[in-house]
Design an enzyme around this catalytic site. Structure first.
Site, short mmCIF file in Angstrom:
data_model
loop_
_atom_site.label_atom_id
_atom_site.label_comp_id
_atom_site.label_asym_id
_atom_site.label_seq_id
_atom_site.Cartn_x
_atom_site.Cartn_y
_atom_site.Cartn_z
N PRO A 75 -16.23 -3.37 2.49
CA PRO A 75 -17.60 -3.47 3.02
C PRO A 75 -18.51 -2.34 2.55
O PRO A 75 -19.74 -2.50 2.55
CB PRO A 75 -17.41 -3.43 4.54
CG PRO A 75 -16.12 -2.67 4.73
CD PRO A 75 -15.25 -3.10 3.58
N GLY A 122 -16.55 3.01 -1.32
CA GLY A 122 -17.26 4.29 -1.22
C GLY A 122 -18.62 4.28 -1.91
O GLY A 122 -19.47 5.13 -1.62
N TYR A 144 0.84 -1.21 0.00
CA TYR A 144 0.00 0.00 0.00
C TYR A 144 0.87 1.25 0.00
O TYR A 144 1.50 1.60 1.01
CB TYR A 144 -0.95 0.02 1.21
CG TYR A 144 -1.98 -1.08 1.22
CD1 TYR A 144 -2.28 -1.82 0.07
CD2 TYR A 144 -2.68 -1.40 2.36
CE1 TYR A 144 -3.23 -2.82 0.07
CE2 TYR A 144 -3.65 -2.41 2.38
CZ TYR A 144 -3.90 -3.12 1.23
OH TYR A 144 -4.85 -4.12 1.25
N1 LIG Z 1 -6.60 -7.89 -1.66
C1 LIG Z 1 -6.69 -7.40 -0.47
O1 LIG Z 1 -6.26 -7.99 0.49
C2 LIG Z 1 -7.38 -6.08 -0.25
C3 LIG Z 1 -7.96 -5.40 -1.33
C4 LIG Z 1 -8.64 -4.22 -1.07
C5 LIG Z 1 -8.72 -3.73 0.22
N2 LIG Z 1 -8.13 -4.39 1.25
C6 LIG Z 1 -8.21 -3.87 2.65
O2 LIG Z 1 -9.56 -3.58 2.94
C7 LIG Z 1 -9.69 -2.22 3.37
C8 LIG Z 1 -11.04 -1.69 2.96
O3 LIG Z 1 -11.42 -2.03 1.63
P1 LIG Z 1 -11.50 -0.96 0.49
O4 LIG Z 1 -10.57 0.14 0.85
O5 LIG Z 1 -11.34 -1.69 -0.78
O6 LIG Z 1 -12.98 -0.44 0.46
P2 LIG Z 1 -14.09 0.15 1.44
O7 LIG Z 1 -13.70 -0.01 2.85
O8 LIG Z 1 -15.36 -0.46 0.99
O9 LIG Z 1 -14.12 1.68 1.03
C9 LIG Z 1 -13.19 2.57 1.55
C10 LIG Z 1 -13.37 3.96 0.94
O10 LIG Z 1 -14.72 4.42 1.09
C11 LIG Z 1 -14.73 5.80 1.46
N3 LIG Z 1 -15.33 5.88 2.81
C12 LIG Z 1 -14.91 5.26 3.95
N4 LIG Z 1 -15.71 5.53 4.99
C13 LIG Z 1 -16.67 6.34 4.51
C14 LIG Z 1 -17.79 6.95 5.12
N5 LIG Z 1 -18.09 6.78 6.41
N6 LIG Z 1 -18.60 7.73 4.33
C15 LIG Z 1 -18.31 7.90 3.03
N7 LIG Z 1 -17.25 7.34 2.40
C16 LIG Z 1 -16.44 6.56 3.14
C17 LIG Z 1 -13.28 6.26 1.45
O11 LIG Z 1 -12.90 6.72 0.14
P3 LIG Z 1 -13.27 8.17 -0.45
O12 LIG Z 1 -13.44 9.11 0.70
O13 LIG Z 1 -12.14 8.52 -1.35
O14 LIG Z 1 -14.52 7.92 -1.22
C18 LIG Z 1 -12.53 4.98 1.70
O15 LIG Z 1 -11.19 5.00 1.24
C19 LIG Z 1 -8.47 -1.53 2.73
O16 LIG Z 1 -8.13 -0.33 3.36
C20 LIG Z 1 -7.44 -2.60 2.90
O17 LIG Z 1 -6.94 -2.59 4.23
C21 LIG Z 1 -7.47 -5.57 1.02
#
Ligand SMILES: NC(=O)c1ccc[n+]([C@@H]2O[C@H](COP(=O)([O-])OP(=O)(O)OC[C@H]3O[C@@H](n4cnc5c(N)ncnc54)[C@H](OP(=O)(O)O)[C@@H]3O)[C@@H](O)[C@H]2O)c1
Length: 308
Positions: free
Chosen positions: A202, A206, A56
């Site tokens: 989850p 976003g 990351y």
């Molecule tokens: N292959 C893997 O192992 C893998 C792949 C992906 C992710 N991950 C892990 O999973 C974590 C979470 O998954 P993800 O980042 O893919 O997606 P996510 O948690 O579904 O979405 C995160 C994004 O949503 C927005 N957000 C977060 N909280 C919010 C709120 N309360 N209200 C409005 N917007 C909000 C933010 O982006 P904006 O503000 O820019 O919209 C944030 O960066 C990552 O940080 C990482 O640690 C692992």
């Protein structure tokens, strides 16, 4: 905050934990001070597990986690990953010998400024042969450099192979209202084998916050693929799905919080790890742990999803 047992580790982890990819810079710029404030706010709200990866921001996320946890490590679980370093810039390591994993582990420990990683996860979701990683992870446990290990994958066969000796403590997987497939296979398998689960994506990066429109354009490197072609088509289709579940929004509960509560309604889920880029996001996300969707809401969501 609520806590659940992370499988055989016995650790009580916060049902809303924190994904730290977003603070690594690939989701748009995040000031270092804000990233650190966000992690400190998370700890103050009862969040006790932070998920990052060596890839990351090519180590930036781990460095920020390490800086934020200086003096605040007690009671906190650090999960990181190995297997994708430099993949996004087209130059992944080969991981053909456990020595590559040992080097990556030492590099992560250095950036995190820790002696031990709590949960070390293989970051290769379509891993064909787990032998190199399993050998390395077992040795790293013996040497005290990691306490437990797991894999990030959505493929049940990959998870099963990784647990062939019964050592896999946790699986990280993508699961959300917009991507429910794990409910039918991987999640029940984890529950049956007492394997903890960390839920990534989850709020669908976003989308499930309901804040995007068909006009939204993305300038971060992760979501840039949603601006054109098939990525755009899928993005617009997902926005239509989000409109169907807007009834979940009500005073005191945002759509993003409802999306997190839907994930936590599955008993095979240990914790969700929504990514947060600022204090407002982690505060809103953490608050979701203390509410729940009603049986009527869950039933209505099931009916809607059956039509997708
Ligand atoms: N292959 C893997 O192992 C893998 C792949 C992906 C992710 N991950 C892990 O999973 C974590 C979470 O998954 P993800 O980042 O893919 O997606 P996510 O948690 O579904 O979405 C995160 C994004 O949503 C927005 N957000 C977060 N909280 C919010 C709120 N309360 N209200 C409005 N917007 C909000 C933010 O982006 P904006 O503000 O820019 O919209 C944030 O960066 C990552 O940080 C990482 O640690 C692992």
């Amino acid at each position: 905050m609520q806590y659940r047992r992370l499988g055989k580790t016995g650790w009580q982890v916060s049902t809303i934990s924190m994904g730290c990819w977003g603070i690594g810079g690939q989701w748009g710029p995040v000031e270092e001070a804000e990233a650190i404030r966000t992690i400190h706010a998370a700890i103050d709200l009862g969040v006790n597990l932070f998920d990052t990866a060596d890839s990351y921001g090519l180590g930036v996320s781990e460095e920020l986690v390490g800086r934020a946890l200086r003096g605040r490590r007690d009671g906190v679980y650090v999960a990181t990953k190995v297997g994708n370093f430099a993949r996004r810039v087209g130059a992944p390591l080969s991981y053909t010998t456990p020595h590559h994993v040992y080097l990556c582990c030492d590099a992560s420990l250095g950036r995190l400024k820790l002696d031990t990683i709590d949960l070390y996860q293989c970051h290769i979701g379509d891993l064909q042969d787990p032998s190199v990683f399993l050998e390395a992870f077992e040795r790293l446990v013996e040497r005290g450099k990691i306490r437990a290990y797991g894999i990030s994958t959505n493929t049940p066969a990959v998870a099963e192979a990784f647990d062939r000796a019964g050592g896999c403590a946790a699986v990280q997987l993508n699961y959300s209202l917009l991507n429910q497939s794990a409910a039918g296979d991987l999640l029940p398998w984890c529950a049956a084998n007492d394997i903890g689960t960390l839920i990534r994506g989850p709020i669908a990066q976003g989308v499930l916050a309901g804040k995007f429109t068909p006009e939204t354009r993305f300038d971060d490197s992760v979501r840039a693929g949603w601006n054109e072609g098939r990525g755009r088509e899928q993005f617009v289709r997902r926005l239509e799905q989000v409109e169907q579940i807007r009834f979940l929004e009500r005073p005191g509960r945002t759509l993003a919080q409802a999306a997190l509560q839907w994930v936590l309604a599955n008993p095979a889920v240990t914790c969700a790890i929504p990514g947060a880029k600022n204090v407002a996001q982690i505060t809103a996300n953490a608050a979701a742990a203390d509410g729940a969707l009603t049986p009527d809401e869950l039933a209505r969501l099931e009916e809607i999803a059956a039509g997708w």
